[in-house]
Design a protein around this motif. Structure first.
Motif, PDB file in Angstrom:
ATOM      1  N   VAL A 246       0.837  -1.205   0.000  1.00 52.61           N
ATOM      2  CA  VAL A 246       0.000   0.000   0.000  1.00 52.61           C
ATOM      3  C   VAL A 246       0.873   1.256   0.000  1.00 52.61           C
ATOM      4  CG1 VAL A 246      -1.730   1.308   1.319  1.00 52.61           C
ATOM      5  CG2 VAL A 246      -1.896  -1.181   1.173  1.00 52.61           C
ATOM      6  N   SER A 247       0.558   2.187  -0.905  1.00 53.43           N
ATOM      7  CA  SER A 247       1.323   3.440  -0.997  1.00 53.43           C
ATOM      8  C   SER A 247       0.667   4.577  -0.237  1.00 53.43           C
ATOM      9  CB  SER A 247       1.477   3.852  -2.466  1.00 53.43           C
ATOM     10  OG  SER A 247       2.119   2.836  -3.201  1.00 53.43           O
ATOM     11  N   GLU A 248      -0.664   4.582  -0.197  1.00 53.52           N
ATOM     12  CA  GLU A 248      -1.385   5.696   0.416  1.00 53.52           C
ATOM     13  C   GLU A 248      -2.725   5.217   0.963  1.00 53.52           C
ATOM     14  OE1 GLU A 248      -1.467   8.317   2.039  1.00 53.52           O
ATOM     15  OE2 GLU A 248      -0.930   9.880   0.586  1.00 53.52           O
ATOM     16  N   VAL A 249      -3.210   5.917   2.001  1.00 54.62           N
ATOM     17  CA  VAL A 249      -4.505   5.581   2.603  1.00 54.62           C
ATOM     18  C   VAL A 249      -5.393   6.824   2.620  1.00 54.62           C
ATOM     19  CG1 VAL A 249      -5.646   5.011   4.797  1.00 54.62           C
ATOM     20  CG2 VAL A 249      -3.737   3.631   4.020  1.00 54.62           C
ATOM     21  N   VAL A 250      -6.645   6.653   2.215  1.00 59.08           N
ATOM     22  CA  VAL A 250      -7.637   7.727   2.342  1.00 59.08           C
ATOM     23  C   VAL A 250      -8.425   7.431   3.620  1.00 59.08           C
ATOM     24  CG1 VAL A 250      -9.602   8.916   1.298  1.00 59.08           C
ATOM     25  CG2 VAL A 250      -7.814   7.948  -0.168  1.00 59.08           C
ATOM     26  N   ILE A 251      -8.276   8.301   4.614  1.00 60.96           N
ATOM     27  CA  ILE A 251      -8.912   8.071   5.921  1.00 60.96           C
ATOM     28  C   ILE A 251     -10.344   8.585   5.864  1.00 60.96           C
ATOM     29  CG2 ILE A 251      -8.752   8.530   8.403  1.00 60.96           C
ATOM     30  CD1 ILE A 251      -5.701   9.151   7.876  1.00 60.96           C
ATOM     31  N   GLY A 252     -11.301   7.668   6.002  1.00 65.61           N
ATOM     32  CA  GLY A 252     -12.711   8.051   5.919  1.00 65.61           C
ATOM     33  C   GLY A 252     -13.150   8.265   4.488  1.00 65.61           C
ATOM     34  N   ALA A 253     -12.797   7.312   3.615  1.00 64.27           N
ATOM     35  CA  ALA A 253     -13.170   7.393   2.192  1.00 64.27           C
ATOM     36  C   ALA A 253     -14.683   7.272   2.035  1.00 64.27           C
ATOM     37  CB  ALA A 253     -12.496   6.264   1.423  1.00 64.27           C
ATOM     38  N   PRO A 254     -15.265   7.938   1.028  1.00 66.33           N
ATOM     39  CA  PRO A 254     -16.712   7.790   0.806  1.00 66.33           C
ATOM     40  C   PRO A 254     -17.027   6.352   0.398  1.00 66.33           C
ATOM     41  CG  PRO A 254     -15.683   8.967  -1.021  1.00 66.33           C
ATOM     42  CD  PRO A 254     -14.629   8.812   0.029  1.00 66.33           C
TER      43      PRO A 254
END
Length: 347
Positions: A246-254
């Protein structure tokens, strides 16, 4: 993520990190039955981005012989002492030889704490839960940590900081020629099923840049029900960030993968596993937009492990543990009763 944080700290102390992972037999002997099999644990540890190599079947007691076998200068452990079944420090020999270093334990989490949360699953934190009397009697005597105020995550004591996220994040921007792949979900109790899925997704491109969208706790609860998620959004963020794929995380993605999200991250591929996709609140397909663009792909991880199955394993272990204890107590009572009768006969 507590284990990942320890491995991150250990890796920072040297140049190459080898992680010794015990067999099921060794763990059962010293600590009780493991939740994951040794093969699952080997794969999970190998997937943590700070790990260079694993040493399968590592002995429970770390000796100088083991360090020399893997050409290690020293070994690292958390600042919580571990003891053998007969109460000896498992790191005594390497400490005496000056080949031991210590790192800080991650506050607010332990395997015992997570197990406690899973056993609290059957308490009615949510309205759609099915109370089961058989399970209820053992949930009440375990996982007694202070209850969190949030109804979403049971008894979590974890406090997130921006510093912790920075330590876990890769900080790498997508490069020209990268295939930007978006995956979304709860990633609760980040486990080998998730690792298998992300590894398969990673293999889909020559230069993959995987962005994982993590749904907020309330959203996960809407589509998973019961007392899910077991780990809160902050804990799940660190668990996923620690994965090498994993390169990036969207915290609280829709929940719905929107045109805005796809355009913002310049996503070229959207992947989902073989698990059921629950419709959005309005009954629509959350993957409607990527499907319309022809960039949606189902990926079979080849693993059947789910968060539900882990909870079932925990409950099974717990019931077996209680049954063993009851048998032991019954035997002890029978012995005491026999001794009492002998005493009476003497008099």
């Amino acid at each position: 993520y507590g284990h990942s944080n320890q491995l991150r700290q250990a890796r920072a102390m040297g140049d190459y990190l080898i992680v010794g992972v015990h067999t099921d037999e060794e763990i059962a002997k010293h600590k009780g039955p493991p939740v994951f099999t040794q093969e699952e644990r080997y794969k999970m540890v190998q997937a943590i981005k700070w790990v260079d190599e694993i040493a399968p079947g590592a002995p429970y007691v770390t000796t100088l012989e083991t360090l020399d076998k893997y050409n290690c200068d020293f070994c690292v452990h958390g600042d919580d002492i571990t003891l053998t079944i007969d109460g000896k420090d498992t790191y005594e020999e390497v400490k005496t030889a000056g080949r031991y270093r210590e790192c800080k334990r991650t506050q607010g989490v332990s395997t015992t704490d997570l197990v406690g949360r899973m056993l609290l699953m059957t308490k009615a934190h949510h309205s759609n839960i099915d109370e089961d009397l058989d399970y209820r009697k053992h949930t009440d005597n375990f996982g007694k940590g202070p209850k969190g105020h949030s109804p979403w995550t049971g008894v979590s004591q974890f406090l997130q900081t921006s510093q912790k996220i920075i330590q876990f994040a890769s900080g790498k921007e997508p490069q020209p020629g990268d295939t930007i792949i978006y995956v979304a979900g709860a990633f609760d109790l980040f486990h080998v099923g998730h690792v298998d899925f992300l590894e398969k997704v990673h293999r889909l491109a020559e230069k993959p840049y995987i962005i994982a969208g993590l749904h907020f706790d309330q959203e996960v609860n809407r589509y998973k029900g019961k007392n899910y998620p077991i780990m809160n959004i902050h804990e799940r963020t660190l668990s996923v960030l620690a994965c090498r794929y994993v390169s990036e995380v969207v915290i609280g993605a829709p929940y719905a993968v929107t045109a805005d999200l796809l355009d913002h991250f310049r996503v070229t591929l959207v992947c989902h596993g073989m698990t059921e996709v629950v419709p959005d609140k309005d009954g629509s397909d959350p993957y409607e937009e990527p499907k319309r663009r022809g960039i949606f792909q189902l990926v079979d991880s080849g693993s059947n492990l789910t968060t539900d199955l882990i909870v079932q394993r925990i409950i099974k272990n717990r019931l077996e543990f209680e049954a063993r204890n009851q048998k032991k107590e019954a035997k002890e009572l029978a012995v005491l009763e026999a001794m009492r009768r002998l005493e009476e006969e003497k008099h």
